[in-house]
Scaffold this motif. Structure first.
Motif, PDB file in Angstrom:
ATOM      1  N   ASP A  17       0.832  -1.211   0.000  1.00 44.43           N
ATOM      2  CA  ASP A  17       0.000   0.000   0.000  1.00 44.43           C
ATOM      3  C   ASP A  17       0.867   1.262   0.000  1.00 44.43           C
ATOM      4  OD1 ASP A  17      -2.356   1.456  -0.083  1.00 44.43           O
ATOM      5  OD2 ASP A  17      -2.548   1.542   2.104  1.00 44.43           O
ATOM      6  N   LEU A  18       1.893   1.278  -0.853  1.00 44.72           N
ATOM      7  CA  LEU A  18       2.782   2.434  -0.949  1.00 44.72           C
ATOM      8  C   LEU A  18       2.077   3.542  -1.718  1.00 44.72           C
ATOM      9  CD1 LEU A  18       6.208   0.741  -1.798  1.00 44.72           C
ATOM     10  CD2 LEU A  18       5.181   1.193   0.449  1.00 44.72           C
ATOM     11  N   GLN A  19       2.236   4.788  -1.220  1.00 46.57           N
ATOM     12  CA  GLN A  19       1.573   5.929  -1.853  1.00 46.57           C
ATOM     13  C   GLN A  19       2.478   7.154  -1.801  1.00 46.57           C
ATOM     14  OE1 GLN A  19      -2.335   6.708  -0.242  1.00 46.57           O
ATOM     15  NE2 GLN A  19      -2.886   4.533  -0.184  1.00 46.57           N
ATOM     16  N   TYR A  20       2.229   8.056  -2.724  1.00 39.36           N
ATOM     17  CA  TYR A  20       2.849   9.377  -2.673  1.00 39.36           C
ATOM     18  C   TYR A  20       1.771  10.395  -3.017  1.00 39.36           C
ATOM     19  CZ  TYR A  20       2.939   9.324  -7.799  1.00 39.36           C
ATOM     20  OH  TYR A  20       2.586   9.288  -9.129  1.00 39.36           O
ATOM     21  N   THR A  21       2.003  11.638  -2.620  1.00 40.77           N
ATOM     22  CA  THR A  21       1.056  12.714  -2.925  1.00 40.77           C
ATOM     23  C   THR A  21       1.429  13.330  -4.264  1.00 40.77           C
ATOM     24  OG1 THR A  21       0.784  13.192  -0.572  1.00 40.77           O
ATOM     25  CG2 THR A  21       0.077  14.889  -2.141  1.00 40.77           C
ATOM     26  N   ALA A  22       0.501  13.271  -5.221  1.00 39.34           N
ATOM     27  CA  ALA A  22       0.733  13.817  -6.560  1.00 39.34           C
ATOM     28  C   ALA A  22       0.601  15.333  -6.546  1.00 39.34           C
ATOM     29  CB  ALA A  22      -0.252  13.198  -7.546  1.00 39.34           C
ATOM     30  N   ASP A  23       0.934  15.975  -7.678  1.00 40.91           N
ATOM     31  CA  ASP A  23       0.912  17.440  -7.736  1.00 40.91           C
ATOM     32  C   ASP A  23      -0.486  18.005  -7.624  1.00 40.91           C
ATOM     33  OD1 ASP A  23       0.048  16.555 -10.176  1.00 40.91           O
ATOM     34  OD2 ASP A  23       1.449  17.749 -11.363  1.00 40.91           O
ATOM     35  N   ASP A  24      -1.519  17.163  -7.857  1.00 40.89           N
ATOM     36  CA  ASP A  24      -2.890  17.641  -7.696  1.00 40.89           C
ATOM     37  C   ASP A  24      -3.455  17.325  -6.321  1.00 40.89           C
ATOM     38  OD1 ASP A  24      -3.204  14.910  -7.809  1.00 40.89           O
ATOM     39  OD2 ASP A  24      -4.562  14.900  -9.532  1.00 40.89           O
ATOM     40  N   GLY A  25      -2.614  16.819  -5.413  1.00 36.77           N
ATOM     41  CA  GLY A  25      -3.045  16.504  -4.058  1.00 36.77           C
ATOM     42  C   GLY A  25      -3.595  15.108  -3.880  1.00 36.77           C
ATOM     43  N   SER A  26      -3.745  14.344  -4.960  1.00 42.59           N
ATOM     44  CA  SER A  26      -4.296  13.002  -4.851  1.00 42.59           C
ATOM     45  C   SER A  26      -3.220  12.026  -4.385  1.00 42.59           C
ATOM     46  CB  SER A  26      -4.849  12.545  -6.207  1.00 42.59           C
ATOM     47  OG  SER A  26      -3.808  12.471  -7.170  1.00 42.59           O
ATOM     48  N   ARG A  27      -3.668  10.886  -3.859  1.00 41.76           N
ATOM     49  CA  ARG A  27      -2.762   9.841  -3.424  1.00 41.76           C
ATOM     50  C   ARG A  27      -2.580   8.838  -4.562  1.00 41.76           C
ATOM     51  NH1 ARG A  27       0.300  10.907   0.510  1.00 41.76           N
ATOM     52  NH2 ARG A  27       0.258   8.814   1.434  1.00 41.76           N
ATOM     53  N   GLN A  28      -1.328   8.616  -4.962  1.00 42.92           N
ATOM     54  CA  GLN A  28      -1.039   7.749  -6.093  1.00 42.92           C
ATOM     55  C   GLN A  28      -0.083   6.628  -5.694  1.00 42.92           C
ATOM     56  OE1 GLN A  28      -2.516   8.085  -9.079  1.00 42.92           O
ATOM     57  NE2 GLN A  28      -3.635   9.913  -8.388  1.00 42.92           N
ATOM     58  N   ARG A  29      -0.108   5.564  -6.486  1.00 43.75           N
ATOM     59  CA  ARG A  29       0.755   4.414  -6.243  1.00 43.75           C
ATOM     60  C   ARG A  29       2.048   4.571  -7.042  1.00 43.75           C
ATOM     61  NH1 ARG A  29      -1.063   1.578  -2.458  1.00 43.75           N
ATOM     62  NH2 ARG A  29      -2.930   0.756  -3.472  1.00 43.75           N
ATOM     63  N   PRO A  30       3.223   4.450  -6.409  1.00 43.76           N
ATOM     64  CA  PRO A  30       4.460   4.521  -7.186  1.00 43.76           C
ATOM     65  C   PRO A  30       4.720   3.221  -7.947  1.00 43.76           C
ATOM     66  CG  PRO A  30       4.981   4.013  -4.921  1.00 43.76           C
ATOM     67  CD  PRO A  30       3.489   4.240  -4.973  1.00 43.76           C
ATOM     68  N   VAL A  31       5.544   3.327  -8.953  1.00 46.03           N
ATOM     69  CA  VAL A  31       6.085   2.152  -9.624  1.00 46.03           C
ATOM     70  C   VAL A  31       7.412   1.820  -8.956  1.00 46.03           C
ATOM     71  CG1 VAL A  31       7.005   1.264 -11.804  1.00 46.03           C
ATOM     72  CG2 VAL A  31       4.980   2.739 -11.808  1.00 46.03           C
ATOM     73  N   MET A  32       7.734   0.535  -8.874  1.00 46.52           N
ATOM     74  CA  MET A  32       8.955   0.095  -8.202  1.00 46.52           C
ATOM     75  C   MET A  32       9.872  -0.600  -9.206  1.00 46.52           C
ATOM     76  SD  MET A  32       9.108  -2.314  -4.814  1.00 46.52           S
ATOM     77  CE  MET A  32      10.612  -2.692  -3.946  1.00 46.52           C
ATOM     78  N   ILE A  33      11.127  -0.196  -9.241  1.00 44.31           N
ATOM     79  CA  ILE A  33      12.134  -0.848 -10.079  1.00 44.31           C
ATOM     80  C   ILE A  33      13.152  -1.520  -9.164  1.00 44.31           C
ATOM     81  CG2 ILE A  33      13.961  -0.519 -11.798  1.00 44.31           C
ATOM     82  CD1 ILE A  33      12.418   1.991 -12.730  1.00 44.31           C
ATOM     83  N   HIS A  34      13.293  -2.826  -9.320  1.00 45.37           N
ATOM     84  CA  HIS A  34      14.303  -3.580  -8.569  1.00 45.37           C
ATOM     85  C   HIS A  34      15.556  -3.650  -9.439  1.00 45.37           C
ATOM     86  CE1 HIS A  34      11.153  -5.651  -5.947  1.00 45.37           C
ATOM     87  NE2 HIS A  34      10.431  -5.166  -6.946  1.00 45.37           N
ATOM     88  N   ARG A  35      16.708  -3.389  -8.848  1.00 48.26           N
ATOM     89  CA  ARG A  35      17.942  -3.420  -9.647  1.00 48.26           C
ATOM     90  C   ARG A  35      19.119  -3.926  -8.825  1.00 48.26           C
ATOM     91  NH1 ARG A  35      22.246   0.466  -9.353  1.00 48.26           N
ATOM     92  NH2 ARG A  35      22.656  -1.259  -7.952  1.00 48.26           N
ATOM     93  N   ALA A  36      19.659  -5.061  -9.225  1.00 48.48           N
ATOM     94  CA  ALA A  36      20.905  -5.564  -8.648  1.00 48.48           C
ATOM     95  C   ALA A  36      21.961  -5.459  -9.735  1.00 48.48           C
ATOM     96  CB  ALA A  36      20.750  -7.004  -8.178  1.00 48.48           C
ATOM     97  N   LEU A  37      22.992  -4.672  -9.477  1.00 48.21           N
ATOM     98  CA  LEU A  37      23.968  -4.389 -10.532  1.00 48.21           C
ATOM     99  C   LEU A  37      24.952  -5.544 -10.706  1.00 48.21           C
ATOM    100  CD1 LEU A  37      25.599  -0.953 -11.146  1.00 48.21           C
ATOM    101  CD2 LEU A  37      26.862  -3.040 -11.540  1.00 48.21           C
ATOM    102  N   PHE A  38      25.594  -5.971  -9.635  1.00 53.73           N
ATOM    103  CA  PHE A  38      26.521  -7.091  -9.709  1.00 53.73           C
ATOM    104  C   PHE A  38      25.783  -8.427  -9.572  1.00 53.73           C
ATOM    105  CE2 PHE A  38      29.808  -4.157  -7.517  1.00 53.73           C
ATOM    106  CZ  PHE A  38      30.147  -3.596  -8.733  1.00 53.73           C
ATOM    107  N   GLY A  39      24.553  -8.389  -9.114  1.00 48.65           N
ATOM    108  CA  GLY A  39      23.880  -9.610  -8.698  1.00 48.65           C
ATOM    109  C   GLY A  39      24.203  -9.849  -7.241  1.00 48.65           C
ATOM    110  N   SER A  40      25.453 -10.146  -6.965  1.00 44.60           N
ATOM    111  CA  SER A  40      25.979 -10.154  -5.605  1.00 44.60           C
ATOM    112  C   SER A  40      27.456  -9.834  -5.688  1.00 44.60           C
ATOM    113  CB  SER A  40      25.754 -11.504  -4.913  1.00 44.60           C
ATOM    114  OG  SER A  40      26.740 -12.451  -5.293  1.00 44.60           O
ATOM    115  N   ILE A  41      27.980  -9.234  -4.635  1.00 47.72           N
ATOM    116  CA  ILE A  41      29.407  -8.901  -4.599  1.00 47.72           C
ATOM    117  C   ILE A  41      30.241 -10.168  -4.746  1.00 47.72           C
ATOM    118  CG2 ILE A  41      31.266  -7.977  -3.175  1.00 47.72           C
ATOM    119  CD1 ILE A  41      29.445  -5.833  -4.229  1.00 47.72           C
ATOM    120  N   GLU A  42      29.848 -11.220  -4.032  1.00 48.41           N
ATOM    121  CA  GLU A  42      30.623 -12.454  -4.066  1.00 48.41           C
ATOM    122  C   GLU A  42      30.648 -13.048  -5.473  1.00 48.41           C
ATOM    123  OE1 GLU A  42      29.384 -11.738   0.105  1.00 48.41           O
ATOM    124  OE2 GLU A  42      28.415 -11.604  -1.853  1.00 48.41           O
TER     125      GLU A  42
END
Length: 680
Positions: free
Chosen positions: A536-561
């Motif tokens: 239930d993640l939300q942010y306040t938009a420029d019109d004052g409404s509550r909106q849902r963000p998009v989420m980007i998962h990013r692992a650059l190396f995958g793992s250090i090891e």
């Protein structure tokens, strides 16, 4: 071998990546008739499905020739070689029971139920028998059978009978089973000696979907058995343990030789061996399987990798966060990981329970888990206070150590560990920002990987598995389409990975080739509309409404090891100067010149260079050999002439030497090579 095998995934017969001329049949024919003048054609593709060359093709079908050198042809070659292996095993040991024998990347395997494991001598003997079968030119003949007929003919093969009972569900049948049973008709392939003559004889047969080469002779002399290992039937520890024999097959002996040379080079570069030889890391039994400790020299390399990554992330607008290694069960119930990923998690720890003196539970306990993923905790950081559209995109980054319970047969050094540190980022943005953010993220990933010396990339697009996913079709379609557009715009080749996505969203993975041509999965970028919904993640938009963000998962190396292991093998331990644990080794010709080189080393250290003087009692020649063995980028030598000239002699890793280099110039060159990350 006592270890349980963890083989590469069986190769589904892949679509060819070569352009072939298609023919639409106007009358019943066969591949043999269509391509009578083409000796290089070994099977045909009929309406996209692979068929044996001698199979009758009704009118109205689109037919394409398939050669032995293209991906489909190689898979058929290797599958045919697997059948010859099984025939050879049962020729030596008629009591051996047959399991599954699919093609895999670069080769094939076949599983057998035998009383005693195969020895290296057994494999050599089987190689010779296979060679005789291949030279004999036996014909592979396809025959359609009913289930009752198949059961009658294979009554002595209990594992084949089990597969027949699972017909139509190759996923349930297990790894590699789709080469034998599937949703279509049942077929048996016979190996026929003297086909077409009155004296023809069926010498062996197997349950199989095919297709196969027309003749064993076409397998040629590019085949070799490699090793054996224990393997559970159908990949489940609940099932009997079988013996698996691995082999490789190529269209020619020269290609086999080249492959074996690549294997030998890969063995020389094995990060586990180099890690021990170079004193970089170890896996103490006292700690447990798949859990590494880094030694001082390994720590230097790892720190250099991490510090440069930190610097680039700061420049890229990322904010650093930290999260604990353990969490309550509820967090992973909300995220869905306990529904979809529980097998990969360590068992829970039941904590916090409070008892009265009489043993009555005053406060019930709860389960805690070692975290397998960082993303749920990052969601809590996002949700710790109200968020505004002005804060987006919000890029959170963590070197977060996670724990995954890999099975013992799967653990492999640093590349498949049970505890490892992800360079994990989660980016929260608006729907309007997501495409630009994905493009920027992909470019950031590629640029940073290039800085570490990897340059040859392609992309893989992993799409939804309907059986293992959450969320609406519309959300998945939009996410997949957006990722595909970003990947295509990069100009890199894009390869499909059907049903390979995580349960919450599709992903792009960056595939990188190393110095000897092997492909490693590096960075992953996943677009997720579902976890923001679950949390239930939300942010306040420029019109004052509550909106849902998009989420980007990013692992650059995958793992250090894992990335450490990839770089160690890529460079064969000879890291570029900026990553090398010791960047400069100073070797005096005699003790009289120790102080002179000590002063040079002091000046180098003042500029951040990892330098040391070899004060050991070894002779000069041994010191030089030691520096070479340690793969030090720069060896500085000084004798009487060098001291008089205020110079040093440079000796490089390739054995070349440059004499009489003024000390100031030498220091400048070394500092420049490290600063500019020169790949020396």
């Amino acid at each position: 071998m006592s270890d349980v095998a963890s083989p590469p995934s069986p190769t589904a017969l892949p679509s060819a990546d070569t352009t072939t001329e298609a023919t639409k049949t106007t009358a019943t024919t066969s591949g043999v008739e269509l391509y009578a003048e083409r000796r290089d054609v070994v099977v045909v593709r009929v309406d996209g499905e692979l068929w044996d060359l001698d199979r009758e093709i009704p009118a109205g079908h689109v037919v394409e020739p398939v050669t032995i050198g293209e991906p489909d042809g190689l898979a058929v070659l290797r599958h045919s070689a697997a059948h010859v292996l099984a025939q050879a095993v049962q020729q030596v040991n008629p009591d051996a029971k047959l399991g599954i024998g699919p093609p895999v990347t670069d080769g094939f395997y076949y599983d057998f139920d035998v009383e005693t494991p195969f020895t290296p001598e057994d494999l050599k003997a089987l190689d010779k028998i296979m060679g005789r079968i291949i030279k004999e030119g036996q014909t592979f003949r396809r025959r359609v059978v009913t289930e009752d007929e198949a059961r009658a003919e294979l009554a002595g093969e209990p594992y084949k009978l089990e597969l027949i009972g699972l017909k139509g569900s190759s996923a349930e049948a297990g790894e590699g089973a789709d080469v034998e049973v599937g949703a279509g008709e049942l077929t048996i392939y016979e190996n026929v000696r003297g086909a077409g003559r009155e004296s023809e004889t069926v010498v062996w047969k197997d349950l199989c979907r095919g297709p196969h080469l027309p003749s064993t002779r076409l397998i040629g002399n590019g085949v070799q058995l490699q090793r054996s290992a224990a393997a559970y039937w159908r990949g489940s520890e609940k099932n009997p343990m079988l013996q698996r024999v691995y082999g490789t097959a190529w269209p020619s002996k020269d290609e086999l030789k080249a492959y074996l040379e690549r294997l030998a080079e890969a063995e020389r570069r094995d990060h586990r061996r180099l890690g021990s030889e170079m004193d970089l890391f170890s896996f103490p039994d006292e700690i447990g399987s798949g859990l590494a400790v880094f030694h001082p020299k390994g720590g230097v390399i790892r720190n250099a990798m991490e510090e440069y990554s930190r610097q680039k992330h700061i420049e890229g607008g990322y904010e650093f966060v930290y999260s604990p290694h353990i969490t309550k069960e509820k967090l992973y119930q909300v995220s869905g990981h306990l529904d979809w990923y529980a097998e990969g998690m360590y068992p829970p720890m039941h904590l916090d329970e409070e008892l009265d003196d009489d043993g009555t539970v005053r406060k019930p306990g709860q389960n805690y888990y070692l975290k397998p993923m960082n993303c749920p905790m990052h969601n809590l950081i996002f949700d710790a206070r109200g968020r505004s559209y002005r804060e987006l995109p919000l890029r959170l980054f963590e070197f977060g150590t996670v724990y995954r319970y890999e099975k013992s047969g799967v653990v492999h050094g640093l590349t498949r560990a049970r505890g490892f540190t992800q360079d994990d980022a989660h980016i929260y943005c608006t729907r309007e920002q997501m495409k630009d953010e994905l493009t920027g993220t992909l470019n950031f990933v590629l640029d940073l990987l290039k800085d570490y010396g990897l340059e040859d990339f392609y992309l893989e697009l992993s799409t939804r598995d309907p059986e293992k996913s959450v969320g609406s079709d519309e959300a998945w379609d939009e996410a997949t389409r957006t990722l595909e557009e970003v990947a295509t715009a990069s100009g890199l080749d894009l390869v499909p990975d059907p049903e390979g996505a995580a349960f919450y969203g599709p992903k792009i993975s960056v595939q990188a080739k190393d110095a000897i041509g092997r492909t490693w999965q590096m960075s992953t970028i996943q677009l997720d509309f579902n976890l923001p919904e679950k949390f239930d993640l939300q942010y306040t938009a420029d019109d004052g409404s509550r909106q849902r963000p998009v989420m980007i998962h990013r692992a650059l190396f995958g793992s250090i090891e894992r990335f450490f292991a990839v770089l160690l093998e890529h460079y064969a331990g000879a890291f570029p100067a900026w990553l090398a644990p010791v960047q400069v080794k100073a070797v005096p010709v005699a003790d009289a010149f120790d102080d002179y080189l000590a002063d040079v080393v002091t000046r180098l250290k003042a500029q951040g260079i990892r330098a040391e003087v070899d004060y050991s009692d070894d002779r000069f020649g041994k010191k030089i050999r030691n520096a070479a063995k340690e793969k030090v980028p720069f060896t500085l030598i000084a004798g009487g002439e060098d001291v008089e000239a205020g110079a040093v002699s440079f000796r490089f890793r390739d054995g070349t030497q440059e004499n009489g280099v003024p000390v100031a110039d030498a220091i400048e060159r070394i500092v420049g090579a490290v600063r500019d990350r020169v790949q020396v």
